[in-house]
Design an enzyme around this catalytic site. Structure first.
Site, PDB file in Angstrom:
ATOM      1  N   GLY A 121       0.827  -1.215   0.000  1.00  0.00           N
ATOM      2  CA  GLY A 121       0.000   0.000   0.000  1.00  0.00           C
ATOM      3  C   GLY A 121       0.852   1.252   0.000  1.00  0.00           C
ATOM      4  O   GLY A 121       2.079   1.193   0.064  1.00  0.00           O
ATOM      5  N   ARG A 124       3.961   5.798   1.987  1.00  0.00           N
ATOM      6  CA  ARG A 124       4.469   7.174   2.156  1.00  0.00           C
ATOM      7  C   ARG A 124       3.925   8.101   1.082  1.00  0.00           C
ATOM      8  O   ARG A 124       4.479   9.164   0.839  1.00  0.00           O
ATOM      9  CB  ARG A 124       5.977   7.175   2.134  1.00  0.00           C
ATOM     10  CG  ARG A 124       6.581   6.460   0.923  1.00  0.00           C
ATOM     11  CD  ARG A 124       8.066   6.635   0.940  1.00  0.00           C
ATOM     12  NE  ARG A 124       8.698   5.750  -0.033  1.00  0.00           N
ATOM     13  CZ  ARG A 124       9.974   5.808  -0.320  1.00  0.00           C
ATOM     14  NH1 ARG A 124      10.736   6.699   0.262  1.00  0.00           N
ATOM     15  NH2 ARG A 124      10.493   4.978  -1.196  1.00  0.00           N
ATOM     16  N   ASP A 155       9.066   4.960   7.744  1.00  0.00           N
ATOM     17  CA  ASP A 155       8.821   6.248   8.402  1.00  0.00           C
ATOM     18  C   ASP A 155       7.917   7.172   7.578  1.00  0.00           C
ATOM     19  O   ASP A 155       7.641   8.303   7.982  1.00  0.00           O
ATOM     20  CB  ASP A 155      10.153   6.958   8.698  1.00  0.00           C
ATOM     21  CG  ASP A 155      10.995   7.148   7.450  1.00  0.00           C
ATOM     22  OD1 ASP A 155      10.482   6.909   6.333  1.00  0.00           O
ATOM     23  OD2 ASP A 155      12.174   7.532   7.577  1.00  0.00           O
ATOM     24  N   GLY A 156       7.506   6.703   6.427  1.00  0.00           N
ATOM     25  CA  GLY A 156       6.607   7.512   5.606  1.00  0.00           C
ATOM     26  C   GLY A 156       7.296   8.645   4.857  1.00  0.00           C
ATOM     27  O   GLY A 156       6.634   9.452   4.204  1.00  0.00           O
ATOM     28  N   ASP A 282       3.930  -4.452  -7.508  1.00  0.00           N
ATOM     29  CA  ASP A 282       3.341  -3.235  -6.939  1.00  0.00           C
ATOM     30  C   ASP A 282       3.961  -1.988  -7.558  1.00  0.00           C
ATOM     31  O   ASP A 282       3.535  -0.874  -7.245  1.00  0.00           O
ATOM     32  CB  ASP A 282       3.510  -3.211  -5.413  1.00  0.00           C
ATOM     33  CG  ASP A 282       4.957  -3.392  -4.982  1.00  0.00           C
ATOM     34  OD1 ASP A 282       5.544  -4.428  -5.326  1.00  0.00           O
ATOM     35  OD2 ASP A 282       5.506  -2.492  -4.309  1.00  0.00           O
ATOM     36  N   ASN A 283       4.973  -2.158  -8.400  1.00  0.00           N
ATOM     37  CA  ASN A 283       5.571  -1.011  -9.084  1.00  0.00           C
ATOM     38  C   ASN A 283       5.268  -1.044 -10.587  1.00  0.00           C
ATOM     39  O   ASN A 283       5.989  -0.452 -11.386  1.00  0.00           O
ATOM     40  CB  ASN A 283       7.094  -1.004  -8.862  1.00  0.00           C
ATOM     41  CG  ASN A 283       7.453  -0.639  -7.422  1.00  0.00           C
ATOM     42  OD1 ASN A 283       6.659  -0.040  -6.714  1.00  0.00           O
ATOM     43  ND2 ASN A 283       8.642  -1.006  -7.011  1.00  0.00           N
TER      44      ASN A 283
HETATM   45  P1  AMP Z   1       8.978   0.494  -3.271  1.00  0.00           P
HETATM   46  O1  AMP Z   1       9.442  -0.844  -3.731  1.00  0.00           O
HETATM   47  O2  AMP Z   1      10.076   1.436  -2.894  1.00  0.00           O
HETATM   48  O3  AMP Z   1       8.042   1.101  -4.251  1.00  0.00           O
HETATM   49  O4  AMP Z   1       8.195   0.297  -1.890  1.00  0.00           O
HETATM   50  C1  AMP Z   1       7.557  -0.903  -1.494  1.00  0.00           C
HETATM   51  C2  AMP Z   1       6.566  -0.642  -0.384  1.00  0.00           C
HETATM   52  O5  AMP Z   1       7.210  -0.087   0.747  1.00  0.00           O
HETATM   53  C3  AMP Z   1       5.457   0.310  -0.732  1.00  0.00           C
HETATM   54  O6  AMP Z   1       4.303  -0.132  -0.092  1.00  0.00           O
HETATM   55  C4  AMP Z   1       5.938   1.618  -0.161  1.00  0.00           C
HETATM   56  O7  AMP Z   1       4.894   2.508   0.138  1.00  0.00           O
HETATM   57  C5  AMP Z   1       6.622   1.159   1.098  1.00  0.00           C
HETATM   58  N1  AMP Z   1       7.682   2.065   1.556  1.00  0.00           N
HETATM   59  C6  AMP Z   1       8.889   2.276   0.991  1.00  0.00           C
HETATM   60  N2  AMP Z   1       9.588   3.179   1.693  1.00  0.00           N
HETATM   61  C7  AMP Z   1       8.826   3.550   2.743  1.00  0.00           C
HETATM   62  C8  AMP Z   1       8.982   4.451   3.841  1.00  0.00           C
HETATM   63  N3  AMP Z   1      10.108   5.144   4.012  1.00  0.00           N
HETATM   64  N4  AMP Z   1       7.957   4.553   4.702  1.00  0.00           N
HETATM   65  C9  AMP Z   1       6.836   3.866   4.553  1.00  0.00           C
HETATM   66  N5  AMP Z   1       6.620   3.007   3.560  1.00  0.00           N
HETATM   67  C10 AMP Z   1       7.593   2.832   2.648  1.00  0.00           C
HETATM   68 MG    MG Z   2       6.506   1.119  -4.947  1.00  0.00          MG
END
Ligand code: AMP
Ligand code: MG
Length: 530
Positions: A121, A124, A155-156, A282-283
């Protein structure tokens, strides 16, 4: 497929004039929960919550084109309301969020590095709402705006370096003519953010017709929530693929669109040497847009198996594997859509027929990606006509580029200077190869092929320069802009954005941005940490 940059940037005079000239007009142009919007899908899909404010937000950069596309007057940013602009797009409301205007985080799931990861989800990201302008509806989202119910251990936040990279690359990809989510602005704050070291926070304003990912569908499928799954598919069809309604099976037609746009996107990425780095489901955008810029990279020295993400120890998302991963991800999407397929089929034998039909649609990926890549390569080689063996000619070039680790962007850009008749003009490209004999052997085949081309050298060169960019967001260019920005000098971000707005043009004053990376850049590493 034709590989002409489909720049959606219309001439300013054709645009509907900006309708929002102040921060209050900008804020009221962004509406959340309008009929037909993602937010209107309801609470099973998202959580509404305010952004977490950051201390003393400051303006870093703006994409003027994006502001104009949204109908926002770019002068607001340089005018008296500069601080209000920064505060608003940092997620700090200048007053309380008015009732009904709360932004939202969406829920999705996904496969990460080939493994089912369960619920993820927007951990951030918060969508402020959508803007309707010039016949388009665009969602406006803040990335790095604080924790959400989907943040898990995170940490969002997003750090300055990754936010500048996402901002610049979104706009650079758009100007290359490659489908992508866009970026309006980057706002910074000195709020400390812990990664490997302590960094500072930034917020990117992302813009897209939709942020729906393959993982959204996987989420409702895996939770056996078929009504929500259908509502989501209906939303995407209504908003982005309305012609799917006319198909016998609109949901199979939706899968077909995802197959088509993903195959096309993979051919585009391969054509500019772009590595995404984290092609988890998810990307992956349901609209076939490049989404979620993290440890991405444009290749400098060509290595067919280049891994741009330092955290990708197995090389799952290496350059050469991207097209295959695109297919793998589509397979996950198809699986998630299965409960929707064949609604009009008789119960008897439906399951088998549905699987067969889905497989048939998935198989089209190969029929589309292959020809799309060959078309891309033909255009890159300046071949106007189609001949048997064109793919071998292109592969031959890739082989010697790989063996010599020649610079991806410069090789193709300089190739346009080569003459059809003789080798007198070969030097700019030939000199990039250590193994000159290997280049000469390939160039001889290329010239033989060019002999069958109707265009003269000048016309061919002009066409090649429209598809082989001179300027891409090389890692070291982003790094230089980031280093300056961390000292509060944002001029290099603006300058780089300006260079990347015209990637196919000769820009004599910006020659330095087209050169080989300096020695210090070979040590640059990007990882999932952002
Ligand atoms: P990503 O592969 O970087 O697109 O992220 C995978 C998942 O981790 C997604 O659900 C992002 O929203 C979550 N996510 C990545 N970095 C953070 C962060 N610093 N704080 C909260 N959620 C994160
Ligand atoms: Mg992502």
């Amino acid at each position: 497929m034709s590989f002409s940059p489909s720049n959606a940037v219309r001439a300013a005079r054709d645009e509907t004039p900006a309708s929002a000239h102040s921060m209050s007009e900008i804020a009221s142009a962004i509406k959340v929960g309008e009929p037909g919007s993602f937010a209107a899908l309801g609470t099973a899909f998202l959580t509404r919550l305010p952004a977490a404010p950051v201390p003393d937000p400051y303006f870093i950069a703006l994409s003027n084109e994006m502001a104009e596309t949204l109908g926002f007057d770019p002068d607001v940013v340089t005018g008296a309301e500069k601080n209000e602009f920064a505060a608003y797009f940092a997620g700090n409301p200048t007053r309380d969020w008015p009732a009904g205007s709360l932004p939202y985080a969406a829920v999705y799931s996904g496969h990460q590095f080939g493994v089912w990861a369960g619920q993820l989800g927007d951990g951030r990201a918060l969508t402020l709402g959508e803007v309707e302008h010039d016949g388009a509806r665009l969602e406006v989202q803040l990335k790095g705006a604080g924790r959400t119910p989907y943040s898990r251990m995170g940490d969002g936040r997003a750090v300055l370096r990754s936010s500048i990279r996402e901002f610049l690359c979104s706009e650079a990809m758009h100007h290359l003519g490659i489908p992508t989510t866009r970026a309006l602005a980057v706002i910074g704050s000195d709020l400390p953010v812990r990664r490997e070291t302590i960094e500072t926070a930034a917020i990117v304003t992302r813009v897209s017709p939709s942020f729906v990912r393959f993982g959204h569908f996987e989420h409702f499928y895996s939770n056996d929530r078929i009504d929500e799954l259908r509502a989501l598919a209906d939303h995407v069809i209504d908003r982005s693929y309305p012609h799917c309604r006319e198909a016998d099976d609109p949901y199979l037609a939706l899968l077909d669109e995802a197959v088509r746009t993903t195959a096309d996107l993979m051919a585009r990425w391969q054509g500019v040497g772009f590595c995404h780095g984290v092609m988890n489901t998810d990307n992956m955008s349901i609209l076939g847009l490049t989404i979620d810029y993290g440890p991405f990279g444009f290749m400098d020295a060509f290595n067919a198996h280049h891994i741009c993400n330092h955290s990708d120890t197995q090389g799952r998302y290496s350059y050469s594997r991207q097209p295959q991963v695109g297919y793998w991800n589509l397979f996950c999407l198809a699986q998630a859509l299965v409960p929707l397929f064949g609604a009009n089929l008789p119960e008897e034998g439906r399951a088998e027929r549905v699987v067969e039909a889905a497989q048939k649609v998935l198989e089209r990926y190969k029929d589309r990606f292959g020809p799309a890549l060959v078309a891309t390569m033909r255009a890159k080689l300046g071949l106007e006509t189609e001949r048997e063996g064109d793919d071998k000619l292109a592969n031959g070039l890739f082989e010697i580029m790989h063996a010599n680790r020649t610079d991806f962007t410069l090789t193709f850009r300089n190739l346009s200077k080569l003459a059809k008749a003789d080798s007198s003009q070969d030097a700019p490209v030939r000199d990039l190869f250590l193994d000159r004999a290997a280049f000469d052997a390939w160039a001889a085949q290329y010239r033989e092929r060019l002999a069958h081309e109707p265009r003269d050298d000048a016309a061919r060169a002009a066409a090649m320069n429209r598809v082989n960019p001179k300027y891409v967001l090389r890692n070291h260019l982003a790094e230089q802009a980031i280093r300056r920005a961390s000292e509060k000098d944002f001029s290099e971000v603006a300058r780089l954005l300006d260079v990347l707005r015209r990637p196919y043009d000769e820009q004599p004053e910006n020659e330095a941005y087209a050169g080989l990376p300096p020695d210090w850049a070979s040590g640059l590493e990007v990882s999932c940490s952002s």
